[in-house]
Design a protein around this motif. Structure first.
Motif, short mmCIF file in Angstrom:
data_model
loop_
_atom_site.label_atom_id
_atom_site.label_comp_id
_atom_site.label_asym_id
_atom_site.label_seq_id
_atom_site.Cartn_x
_atom_site.Cartn_y
_atom_site.Cartn_z
N ASP A 131 18.92 33.87 2.81
CA ASP A 131 19.22 33.93 4.24
C ASP A 131 18.09 33.37 5.11
O ASP A 131 18.25 33.27 6.33
CB ASP A 131 19.50 35.38 4.67
N TYR A 132 17.00 33.00 4.49
CA TYR A 132 15.78 32.68 5.23
C TYR A 132 15.96 31.50 6.19
O TYR A 132 15.42 31.52 7.30
CB TYR A 132 14.65 32.37 4.23
N LYS A 133 16.74 30.50 5.82
CA LYS A 133 16.88 29.31 6.65
C LYS A 133 18.06 29.39 7.63
O LYS A 133 18.31 28.43 8.36
CB LYS A 133 17.03 28.07 5.77
N LYS A 134 18.74 30.48 7.67
CA LYS A 134 19.88 30.63 8.58
C LYS A 134 19.41 31.09 9.96
O LYS A 134 18.28 31.55 10.12
CB LYS A 134 20.88 31.64 8.02
N GLY A 135 20.30 30.97 10.92
CA GLY A 135 20.02 31.52 12.24
C GLY A 135 20.46 32.97 12.31
O GLY A 135 21.01 33.52 11.35
N HIS A 136 20.21 33.60 13.45
CA HIS A 136 20.64 34.99 13.65
C HIS A 136 22.10 34.96 14.12
O HIS A 136 22.40 35.10 15.31
CB HIS A 136 19.75 35.68 14.68
N TYR A 137 23.01 34.79 13.17
CA TYR A 137 24.43 34.63 13.49
C TYR A 137 25.19 35.95 13.45
O TYR A 137 26.33 36.02 13.93
CB TYR A 137 25.07 33.65 12.51
N GLU A 138 24.61 36.99 12.89
CA GLU A 138 25.35 38.24 12.68
C GLU A 138 25.69 38.91 14.02
O GLU A 138 24.92 38.86 14.98
CB GLU A 138 24.53 39.22 11.82
N PHE A 139 26.84 39.56 14.03
CA PHE A 139 27.28 40.27 15.22
C PHE A 139 28.23 41.38 14.78
O PHE A 139 29.08 41.16 13.92
CB PHE A 139 28.00 39.31 16.19
N PRO A 140 28.09 42.57 15.35
CA PRO A 140 28.98 43.66 14.95
C PRO A 140 30.40 43.43 15.46
O PRO A 140 30.58 42.72 16.46
CB PRO A 140 28.34 44.89 15.62
N PRO A 141 31.39 44.02 14.79
CA PRO A 141 31.29 44.86 13.59
C PRO A 141 30.91 44.03 12.37
O PRO A 141 31.42 42.92 12.19
CB PRO A 141 32.68 45.47 13.44
N TYR A 142 30.01 44.57 11.56
CA TYR A 142 29.47 43.82 10.43
C TYR A 142 30.39 43.87 9.23
O TYR A 142 31.07 44.87 8.98
CB TYR A 142 28.10 44.37 10.04
N SER A 143 30.37 42.80 8.47
CA SER A 143 31.02 42.79 7.16
C SER A 143 30.04 43.42 6.17
O SER A 143 28.86 43.62 6.49
CB SER A 143 31.33 41.35 6.73
N PRO A 144 30.48 43.73 4.96
CA PRO A 144 29.53 44.28 3.98
C PRO A 144 28.33 43.36 3.75
O PRO A 144 27.25 43.83 3.46
CB PRO A 144 30.38 44.41 2.71
N GLU A 145 28.53 42.07 3.92
CA GLU A 145 27.41 41.15 3.71
C GLU A 145 26.49 41.08 4.92
O GLU A 145 25.27 41.16 4.80
CB GLU A 145 27.90 39.75 3.38
N THR A 146 27.06 40.93 6.11
CA THR A 146 26.21 40.82 7.30
C THR A 146 25.53 42.13 7.63
O THR A 146 24.52 42.14 8.33
CB THR A 146 27.02 40.34 8.52
N LEU A 147 26.06 43.24 7.13
CA LEU A 147 25.38 44.52 7.30
C LEU A 147 23.99 44.48 6.69
O LEU A 147 23.07 45.17 7.15
CB LEU A 147 26.20 45.65 6.65
N ARG A 148 23.83 43.64 5.67
CA ARG A 148 22.52 43.50 5.01
C ARG A 148 21.78 42.25 5.48
O ARG A 148 20.58 42.29 5.70
CB ARG A 148 22.70 43.48 3.49
N SER A 149 22.49 41.15 5.64
CA SER A 149 21.78 39.92 6.03
C SER A 149 21.18 40.02 7.43
O SER A 149 20.22 39.31 7.73
CB SER A 149 22.74 38.73 5.97
N VAL A 150 21.70 40.91 8.27
CA VAL A 150 21.23 41.00 9.64
C VAL A 150 19.75 41.38 9.71
O VAL A 150 19.06 41.02 10.66
CB VAL A 150 22.09 42.02 10.44
N TYR A 151 19.22 42.07 8.69
CA TYR A 151 17.81 42.45 8.74
C TYR A 151 16.93 41.55 7.87
O TYR A 151 15.76 41.84 7.66
CB TYR A 151 17.62 43.92 8.33
N HIS A 152 17.47 40.46 7.38
CA HIS A 152 16.66 39.50 6.63
C HIS A 152 15.95 38.56 7.59
O HIS A 152 16.58 38.03 8.51
CB HIS A 152 17.54 38.70 5.66
N ILE A 153 14.66 38.36 7.39
CA ILE A 153 13.89 37.54 8.32
C ILE A 153 14.31 36.08 8.21
O ILE A 153 14.84 35.64 7.19
CB ILE A 153 12.38 37.68 8.09
N ARG A 154 14.09 35.32 9.27
CA ARG A 154 14.51 33.94 9.36
C ARG A 154 13.31 33.03 9.62
O ARG A 154 12.35 33.41 10.29
CB ARG A 154 15.55 33.76 10.47
#
Length: 565
Positions: A131-154
């Motif tokens: 997830d490191y090279k992605k932008g901060h694309y996550e937005f609630p309600p989270y999917s099971p994946e974005t629930l975790r990727s949201v706190y990965h640093i970019r």
């Protein structure tokens, strides 16, 4: 000034503040500032708990809501960063930082502030290569994946921090800089956390992004948490520009539990005549303004601009003129306004709402900051593009059904489960014995997709391990840190000619010595009266502790999909 440093908070604000008060009365000191190194858990209500990546049985309201609602006020200025167990929908409201409650300040995805002239910086989240090279694309309600990727640093946040040129006094990350364990008592660390041995010996434990920042910033102090163990180190950097080599004092602390080293007071030299209020940092604000156009709320990979003739600009460091412009934007007043306001209802113990849905809204603090400096509210932008992104992803999936494509091409969308296929996922498992369920004891990793797993004896980090990237992929270009201050044979590197001059561990200022802690006295914090215990820890002594896997249903689903494919 006296700075209290705390490891993983886990929502235990009442107990942390009580411990500080106990110390102040016992030692006759006054704590000026509290720094929390992640897993803060700023949970405002039941909906926020559903945005926190922990098993449902460990979702507890704890005590932050009292400070959010105004029932209580933090007795000491508190600054914190995010970890991997957070109410992400709350923290996303404040991408550039802000007050989560009166006297409690969040540094944002990345941030630098000043207090009494001391520059304090931080980077929220933990490192995950996929997830490191992605932008901060996550937005609630989270999917099971974005629930975790949201706190990965970019990498965009790391890129911003690497534009800093002026000295930083204190820096905080949740996970450790990769390689820092070679500069402290490594043997003692491995006696306490046996399951880290493979990663330590392979050189892959910790965050390579944090290691890059450590090499670039070279702060006086670096505080971390995440591994639930106290560990101190002393790192001498290579000399730069004919200047004397700098030294960074590293300290990681435990989580808030009885008789654990979760709190330590450090004496930090402030600057006489500096403001007593929390202040913006002009250099950092100038960097935010300069890099604003680089931010995209997209899960597409992004590479920072480089001096390779492909980019018009690659240096986004702050000029003197840019910093003066920031000061002018603030009319010369750098004090951070105390403009906290409630954005969602606070938890009401007399009217619990266990079925409440997660709330999400823009935060007036972010709106005001963006208007003042011409910044983009990337959380609001992510929300606006969320529906369009979902439609685009659906279109892409339909097109993929009609196209063979290249199996070697990495997915740019968060449907890729390559990071979930490994049975070793330290991001989603607890590394503490007290979270292991008694009925699951004895289950080994040879049971494949069983509910629990111990750390495998085989290769650590295979298939993009969720602690770091895989050793095969990282070894060739892993950041090489300067040689340790002590020889590899040293049992306790801190007992060198340049010992780490930090106060004793675990909420104590008393003097003493201990062979295992390199001269520190392992004093205990006051025993908690909440009735909590560390039951089960004794049953795991003498061997590798069992690890409880979190979000097992997610992994099972992901593995089933891969086996079907």
């Amino acid at each position: 000034m006296k700075v209290a440093v705390e490891g993983c908070c886990h929502g235990e604000l009442d107990k942390i503040y009580e411990s500080i008060s106990y110390l102040e009365n016992k030692e006759g000191v006054k704590v000026d500032l509290l720094l929390c190194c992640g897993d803060f858990q700023a949970v405002r209500n039941e909906g926020d708990m559903k945005c926190m990546a922990v098993p449902a049985k460990y979702r507890h309201m704890q005590t932050f809501y009292k400070y959010y609602s105004g029932e209580k006020k933090a007795p000491v200025l508190t600054i914190f960063i995010g970890g991997n167990h957070e109410a992400s929908n709350h923290l996303q409201e404040l991408p550039y930082g802000g007050w989560v409650a009166p006297n409690i300040y969040y540094l944002g995805y990345a941030g630098v502030v000043r207090f009494k002239g001391v520059r304090i910086g931080g980077l929220s989240g933990i490192f995950k290569s996929h997830d490191y090279k992605k932008g901060h694309y996550e937005f609630p309600p989270y999917s099971p994946e974005t629930l975790r990727s949201v706190y990965h640093i970019r990498n965009i946040d790391v890129f911003k921090l690497k534009q800093i040129k002026m000295p930083v006094d204190i820096f905080m990350t949740h996970d450790w800089p990769r390689g820092i364990y070679h500069y402290g008592n490594t043997n003692q660390l491995l006696r306490q956390k046996k399951f880290l041995r493979q990663e330590v010996e392979s050189g892959i434990l910790g965050s390579p992004a944090a290691a890059e920042l450590l090499d670039h910033l070279q702060p006086t102090y670096w505080f971390s948490a995440h591994l639930h163990v106290k560990f101190a180190a002393l790192m001498q950097h290579e000399a730069k520009n004919n200047a004397a080599p700098k030294i960074t004092k590293f300290l990681s602390l435990d989580k808030c539990l009885p008789h654990r080293d979760f709190l330590q007071i450090v004496e930090v030299a402030d600057r006489p005549g500096s403001s007593e209020h929390l202040e913006y940092d002009p250099e950092w604000l100038a960097i935010l303004k300069a890099t604003d156009s680089l931010q995209k709320p997209s899960c597409n990979f992004w590479n920072p601009p480089q001096d390779n003739a492909l980019h018009i600009r690659w240096d986004f460091s702050a000029s003197e003129e840019a910093m003066m412009e920031v000061v002018s934007d603030l009319s010369g007043d750098l004090c951070i306004p105390e403009n906290f306001s409630l954005t969602v209802p606070a938890y009401d113990p007399s009217h619990p709402q266990p079925n409440a849905h997660p709330s999400y809204s823009t935060n007036p603090q972010t709106t005001e900051l963006c208007a003042t400096f011409g910044l983009t509210d990337i959380y609001g932008l992510a929300g606006q593009s969320d529906q369009a992104y979902g439609e685009e992803r659906a279109t892409e999936e339909e097109e993929d059904e009609d196209s063979t494509g290249s199996v070697d091409e990495p997915s740019e969308y968060p449907t890729d489960t390559s990071g979930l296929s490994s049975s070793y996922n330290p991001d989603e498992i607890t590394i503490e014995e007290e979270w292991v369920e008694e009925e699951d004891e004895g289950v080994g990793c040879d049971e494949g997709k069983g509910t629990d797993a111990v750390v495998p004896d085989g290769q650590v980090g295979s298939q993009d391990s969720d602690r770091d990237s895989s050793p095969q992929r990282e070894t060739a270009n892993r950041l090489i840190l300067p040689p340790p201050c002590a020889t590899p044979e040293s049992e306790a590197p801190l007992c060198s000619s340049r010992p780490l001059c930090l106060p004793p561990p675990s909420a104590s200022l008393s003097q003493g010595s201990s062979e295992e802690e390199g001269g520190f006295t392992p004093a205990r914090v006051p025993k908690r009266t909440s009735g909590e215990t560390t039951q089960g820890s004794a049953s795991h002594t003498g061997g590798t502790p069992q690890i409880k896997r979190r979000n097992q249903s997610i992994y099972t689903a992901a593995e089933d999909e891969e086996s079907e494919g």
